[in-house]
Enzyme design. Structure first.
Site, PDB file in Angstrom:
ATOM      1  N   ASP A   4       0.853  -1.178   0.000  1.00  0.00           N
ATOM      2  CA  ASP A   4       0.000   0.000   0.000  1.00  0.00           C
ATOM      3  C   ASP A   4       0.891   1.231   0.000  1.00  0.00           C
ATOM      4  O   ASP A   4       2.048   1.180  -0.418  1.00  0.00           O
ATOM      5  CB  ASP A   4      -0.892  -0.044   1.255  1.00  0.00           C
ATOM      6  CG  ASP A   4      -2.169   0.769   1.098  1.00  0.00           C
ATOM      7  OD1 ASP A   4      -2.065   1.964   0.793  1.00  0.00           O
ATOM      8  OD2 ASP A   4      -3.264   0.217   1.298  1.00  0.00           O
ATOM      9  N   HIS A  55      -3.287   6.259   3.830  1.00  0.00           N
ATOM     10  CA  HIS A  55      -4.060   5.059   3.496  1.00  0.00           C
ATOM     11  C   HIS A  55      -3.456   3.788   4.087  1.00  0.00           C
ATOM     12  O   HIS A  55      -4.165   2.965   4.686  1.00  0.00           O
ATOM     13  CB  HIS A  55      -4.168   4.938   1.976  1.00  0.00           C
ATOM     14  CG  HIS A  55      -5.188   3.955   1.510  1.00  0.00           C
ATOM     15  ND1 HIS A  55      -4.931   2.609   1.412  1.00  0.00           N
ATOM     16  CD2 HIS A  55      -6.465   4.114   1.108  1.00  0.00           C
ATOM     17  CE1 HIS A  55      -6.011   1.985   0.954  1.00  0.00           C
ATOM     18  NE2 HIS A  55      -6.954   2.880   0.762  1.00  0.00           N
ATOM     19  N   SER A  89     -11.154  -0.742   0.149  1.00  0.00           N
ATOM     20  CA  SER A  89      -9.829  -0.934   0.734  1.00  0.00           C
ATOM     21  C   SER A  89      -9.850  -0.793   2.246  1.00  0.00           C
ATOM     22  O   SER A  89      -8.812  -0.916   2.893  1.00  0.00           O
ATOM     23  CB  SER A  89      -8.820   0.043   0.128  1.00  0.00           C
ATOM     24  OG  SER A  89      -9.277   1.367   0.206  1.00  0.00           O
TER      25      SER A  89
END
Length: 534
Positions: A89, A290, A459
């Protein structure tokens, strides 16, 4: 797969497990019809908002994964084995107060000595590897296709059409948001001057009676934002400015054909070079949040009095930084998967895009993971579309053809409300190419610099499932990755009713038609089935 959104847009199937061994006294709830479950009519409390994905549908009338129930009734004080979860990620804040105790450390490597002690080709890879180097912003993949100028590329025409549409759309956003920002600033100045204070309240504004056109306009603007949930024009301006930053990033970097963010010295189209990047797996800037959010969903330290609880309690997070602010490169993802496999990780998530020039490299890596008994957890995507009709990458099959892996699981997202609106409006779906659904909207978790925030997306749903998979593998380590996938799919809760799809109230489909399993993930039932399978 992150998409900018304008702020102006607005009974369980009986599962009686039988089989060899296990704790026969624990059975999953034999409720015949999930549709008899009462709908929750009151708003979620702050505690429920921060933990809804761990709650139980029967007890709490919230469609979580029954994680807390699993800990209370099944896991209790049992000792499981450590499981390494690689998060491919953005960077992860490995020093975060709720994550620092669950970060993987490569004990074969001596920190900061500039030597590849473990001889794996990656120097000082202490907590994972950063394939991006110092890069943060990047182009979208279809922009890269156009920048190469190869009109014979089979994706060129489609990329050109999408580019033209996206560029015009974001130029329109920019104009509108710039105007809103100026209007808010002007209205705020007018109201502050009239009320003779900067920290005026909603009540102060509502009490204003005036025939002055400028003041009246300022009052209208303030009331508009109050009606949309803003507590002040200062808060409204902050949100507008955040959106403007996203718009400018889209135009200046993601959609800029002249921009080149690949500054790590590597050729993304040449797989012969594999060792590039560095060992700094942390975010480059605070807004690169994120990966940290995903890591917290999986493994934030449970019940430590801090902001969030992860799903799994016996996890070490390996950070593989390969997702920039833009589209990831296929090469970085393929090598990231192989790096994680070779360093003992067991689960992965996640990234995604709709163009993939080297999708075969990634599929080969997915097959490599399956060959090495590794489960790959993948986000379905956030465009509200049917993935059986449109390719999204990564995938373990071309279209709806044969799969290269039996350990690849794709996850759609749920809202924290049971009923026709249970499927998140942004969530992709597909009877063939999506496997399960899990909590993914309005999920509270860790973000950089010891902070916490609520985010939504598939996600967020994928790491929730990765956490459940890690629980299963931790307490039943003899199960293969393929068995873990099957357990997750078979033990979920089947919703029999019809639901709104893609956020369109005119598009109603049976929930059973939205995924291969027709179910939403349930940790409690998964652990019961695992106990009977191992």
């Amino acid at each position: 797969m992150n998409t900018f959104k304008s702020i102006t847009v607005s009974a369980f199937t009986a599962l009686l497990i039988t089989g060899c061994g296990g704790a026969a006294e624990i059975l999953s709830t034999p409720v015949e019809n999930i549709d008899n479950t009462p709908l929750k009519v009151s708003d979620l409390t702050e505690i429920e908002k921060h933990n809804w994905g761990h709650l139980d549908l029967i007890k709490d009338t919230i469609p979580g994964m029954s994680v807390d129930k699993a800990y209370a009734e099944i896991i209790k004080n049992k000792k499981g084995e450590k499981v390494i979860v690689a998060v491919i990620d953005a960077g992860i804040d490995i020093d975060h107060e709720d994550l620092k105790d669950v970060i993987w450390t490569n004990t074969k490597e001596i920190p900061n000595n500039g030597i590849d002690d473990d001889k794996n080709g990656y120097i000082d890879d202490i907590h994972g590897w950063n394939f991006l180097g110092d890069t943060y912003n990047e182009q979208l993949e279809f922009v890269r296709i156009l920048a190469k100028g190869d009109t014979s590329d089979p994706d060129y025409a489609r990329a050109k059409t999408e580019y033209d549409e996206e560029y015009q759309k974001y130029m329109g956003y920019k104009t509108n948001y710039d105007q809103m920002s100026m209007q808010i600033a002007s209205a705020d100045e007018t109201l502050s001057k009239h009320l003779n204070k900067k920290d005026y309240t909603k009540a102060d504004v509502n009490a204003i009676k005036t025939d002055n056109e400028t003041l009246s306009r300022a009052v209208q603007i303030a009331k508009y934002f109050y009606s949309n949930g803003m507590q002040s024009l200062t808060a409204a301006k902050k949100q507008i400015d955040n959106s403007t930053t996203q718009i400018n990033d889209r135009l200046n970097y993601n959609l800029n054909k002249e921009f080149n963010g690949r500054i790590n010295g590597d050729n993304a189209d040449d797989m012969s070079t594999k060792f590039y990047g560095n060992g700094n797996v942390k975010p480059t800037i605070k807004s690169e949040s994120h990966g940290t959010h995903v890591a917290g969903i999986i493994a934030a330290k449970r019940n430590n009095g801090k902001g969030a609880n992860g799903v799994a309690n016996n996890v070490e997070i390996m950070s593989v930084r390969a997702v920039p602010n833009g589209d990831e490169y296929d090469k970085d993802i393929a090598l990231g998967i192989r790096y994680a496999v070779d360093n003992g990780a067991y689960y992965y998530n996640e990234f995604g895009k709709y163009y993939s020039p080297h999708s075969d490299w990634v599929r080969d890596a997915i097959a490599y993971a399956a060959k090495n008994d590794v489960l790959f957890v993948n986000a379905a995507g956030n465009e509200g579309i049917n993935l059986d009709e449109k390719d999204v990458f990564p995938n373990d099959a071309v279209g709806i053809g044969p799969e290269v892996s039996d350990t690849f699981i794709t996850v759609g997202a749920l809202e924290p409300k049971y009923g026709s609106g249970i499927v998140a409006g942004f969530s992709n779906y597909g009877k063939v190419n999506v496997d399960v659904f899990a909590p993914g909207a309005k999920v509270y978790s860790t973000v950089p610099e010891n902070e916490y925030d609520t985010k939504g997306g598939t996600s967020m749903a994928a790491p929730a499932v990765a956490g459940v998979a890690a629980l299963i593998r931790s307490y039943y380590p003899k199960l293969s990755a393929a068995q873990v996938k099957q357990i997750i799919m078979e033990s979920g809760l089947a919703v029999k009713s019809k639901v709104i799809v893609g956020g369109d109230t005119n598009d109603i489909k049976p929930f059973a038609d939205l995924s291969k399993s027709s179910k939403m993930v349930n940790a409690y039932n998964a652990l019961i089935l695992a106990s009977k399978t191992h």
